[in-house]
Design a protein around this motif. Structure first.
Motif, PDB file in Angstrom:
ATOM      1  N   UNK A  77       4.797  50.848  22.416  1.00  0.00           N
ATOM      2  CA  UNK A  77       3.618  49.796  23.016  1.00  0.00           C
ATOM      3  C   UNK A  77       3.788  48.327  22.437  1.00  0.00           C
ATOM      4  N   UNK A  78       4.524  48.354  21.448  1.00  0.00           N
ATOM      5  CA  UNK A  78       4.713  47.021  20.688  1.00  0.00           C
ATOM      6  C   UNK A  78       5.815  46.185  21.307  1.00  0.00           C
ATOM      7  N   UNK A  79       6.467  46.735  22.149  1.00  0.00           N
ATOM      8  CA  UNK A  79       8.103  46.130  22.249  1.00  0.00           C
ATOM      9  C   UNK A  79       7.560  44.810  23.132  1.00  0.00           C
ATOM     10  N   UNK A  80       8.533  43.753  22.850  1.00  0.00           N
ATOM     11  CA  UNK A  80       8.281  42.408  23.515  1.00  0.00           C
ATOM     12  C   UNK A  80       9.491  42.223  24.778  1.00  0.00           C
ATOM     13  N   UNK A  81       8.421  41.941  25.776  1.00  0.00           N
ATOM     14  CA  UNK A  81       9.189  41.835  27.240  1.00  0.00           C
ATOM     15  C   UNK A  81       8.619  40.576  27.783  1.00  0.00           C
ATOM     16  N   UNK A  82       9.542  40.092  28.704  1.00  0.00           N
ATOM     17  CA  UNK A  82       9.192  38.832  29.365  1.00  0.00           C
ATOM     18  C   UNK A  82       7.806  39.082  30.344  1.00  0.00           C
ATOM     19  N   UNK A  83       6.958  37.963  30.182  1.00  0.00           N
ATOM     20  CA  UNK A  83       5.870  38.196  30.968  1.00  0.00           C
ATOM     21  C   UNK A  83       5.662  37.612  32.313  1.00  0.00           C
ATOM     22  N   UNK A  84       6.636  37.115  32.500  1.00  0.00           N
ATOM     23  CA  UNK A  84       6.540  36.662  34.127  1.00  0.00           C
ATOM     24  C   UNK A  84       5.710  35.417  34.385  1.00  0.00           C
ATOM     25  N   UNK A  85       5.234  35.388  35.336  1.00  0.00           N
ATOM     26  CA  UNK A  85       4.289  34.117  35.885  1.00  0.00           C
ATOM     27  C   UNK A  85       2.705  34.521  35.175  1.00  0.00           C
ATOM     28  N   UNK A  86       2.542  35.239  34.392  1.00  0.00           N
ATOM     29  CA  UNK A  86       1.403  35.280  33.772  1.00  0.00           C
ATOM     30  C   UNK A  86       0.956  34.293  32.780  1.00  0.00           C
ATOM     31  N   UNK A  87       2.256  33.618  32.356  1.00  0.00           N
ATOM     32  CA  UNK A  87       2.116  32.556  31.590  1.00  0.00           C
ATOM     33  C   UNK A  87       1.833  31.247  32.150  1.00  0.00           C
ATOM     34  N   UNK A  88       1.612  31.155  33.499  1.00  0.00           N
ATOM     35  CA  UNK A  88       0.954  30.220  34.386  1.00  0.00           C
ATOM     36  C   UNK A  88      -0.511  29.898  33.978  1.00  0.00           C
ATOM     37  N   UNK A  89      -1.113  31.125  33.826  1.00  0.00           N
ATOM     38  CA  UNK A  89      -2.575  31.138  33.401  1.00  0.00           C
ATOM     39  C   UNK A  89      -2.685  30.145  32.058  1.00  0.00           C
ATOM     40  N   UNK A  90      -1.837  30.001  30.943  1.00  0.00           N
ATOM     41  CA  UNK A  90      -1.778  29.437  29.867  1.00  0.00           C
ATOM     42  C   UNK A  90      -1.751  27.939  30.165  1.00  0.00           C
ATOM     43  N   UNK A  91      -0.661  27.772  31.345  1.00  0.00           N
ATOM     44  CA  UNK A  91      -0.303  26.259  31.534  1.00  0.00           C
ATOM     45  C   UNK A  91      -1.491  25.873  32.316  1.00  0.00           C
TER      46      UNK A  91
END
Length: 306
Positions: A77-91
């Motif tokens: 559950x703690x593995x790090x993966x690319x989060x794709x375009x969910x990062x657009x919410x931060x931008x």
């Protein structure tokens, strides 16, 4: 939900990132794990994680499958993966902060901010697009990364890191599929143009703004920018042979030649298009207490807020 997708030539193109809405309220743990296992099996992805936060703020993590199909390392559950375009919410959140402070106008034409750039008039719908249309994907500025010339250039030089101007240049002098505000087409290019505007207004790098305005004050250390091929702890990712952006790296297995199979494209396509690495637990911990519906190939799991 985050997954390290392994896609066949006929399946949908799913870059490592969010494949379903994050879960916010947890039913019984066994139900979640059973559903996740069934969904992973039906979808064919090697591994998947999901983070759940309950109304009282309790956070739970679940995982299914493998994080590396060669070593058969179990997905955690703690593995790090690319989060794709969910990062657009931060931008987008940073842009909205600038709008709220009066530094950026939501309905202003983008020519107000970028009109003096020598390439601006070559952008599709350039004189008509507004900031709002960039943020809502209604500008008519489509995705440059599916341009045949770009994919050819990427295969020829998978190590190249494109500047934002080089990215959008693949659309210069092309016709938009619809007039600004008269249609909808999801496009990373919108947020690249938005990023140029935000950086011009603030004089700061977008990732620095996200860290200073969001990650640090909201205590989200598990979100990291996808700006390097050597992101510590990033699990192996996969795409199938039909992926249109998969570079050709010779006779070796491209899935093992790079830390992340899409990292050449991912590093090239970052900027404001939303590329972040994340642990699924970090993506849900700030949104407790909502009802949730998770839909996948294995069926539907639905419940209300506790």
């Amino acid at each position: 939900m985050l997954c390290n997708n392994d896609r066949g030539p006929k399946g949908p193109r799913l870059r490592a990132g969010v494949m379903a809405l994050a879960l916010f309220v947890a039913p019984a743990q066994t139900s979640v794990q059973q559903y996740l296992d069934a969904w992973r099996t039906a979808s064919g992805v090697p591994g998947v994680t999901v983070g759940i936060v309950t109304k009282d703020g309790r956070v739970q993590g679940f995982a299914s499958g493998e994080s590396d199909t060669a070593t058969h390392r179990k997905m955690e559950p703690t593995d790090l993966m690319l989060a794709g375009s969910t990062g657009k919410t931060l931008f987008a959140a940073v842009a909205l902060q600038l709008i709220d402070s009066g530094k950026l106008e939501l309905d202003a034409p983008i020519s107000k901010y970028l009109g003096t750039r020598p390439w601006f008039s070559r952008l599709p719908n350039a004189k008509d697009v507004t900031v709002r249309q960039l943020m809502t994907h209604t500008s008519g500025i489509i995705r440059y990364e599916f341009n045949d010339k770009f994919t050819t250039d990427l295969r020829a030089n998978p190590g190249k890191v494109w500047t934002p101007e080089e990215q959008i240049a693949y659309l210069f002098d092309t016709a938009a599929p619809f007039a600004a505000g008269q249609g909808w087409d999801y496009s990373d290019t919108n947020y690249i143009v938005l990023g140029l505007i935000v950086e011009q207004i603030t004089g700061a790098k977008y990732y620095d703004l996200i860290r200073e305005r969001l990650l640090t004050p909201f205590k989200l250390p598990g979100l990291v920018p996808s700006t390097s091929r050597t992101i510590p702890g990033l699990v192996q990712g996969y795409v199938g042979p039909g992926d249109p952006i998969l570079p050709v790296w010779g006779s070796g297995n491209p899935r093992r030649e790079f830390l992340y199979v899409e990292d050449a494209a991912e590093v090239a396509l970052t900027f404001a298009s939303g590329a972040l690495g994340s642990v699924s637990l970090n993506m849900v911990q700030r949104a407790p207490g909502r009802s949730c519906r998770l839909i996948g190939e294995a069926g539907t799991l639905e419940w209300d807020a506790a």
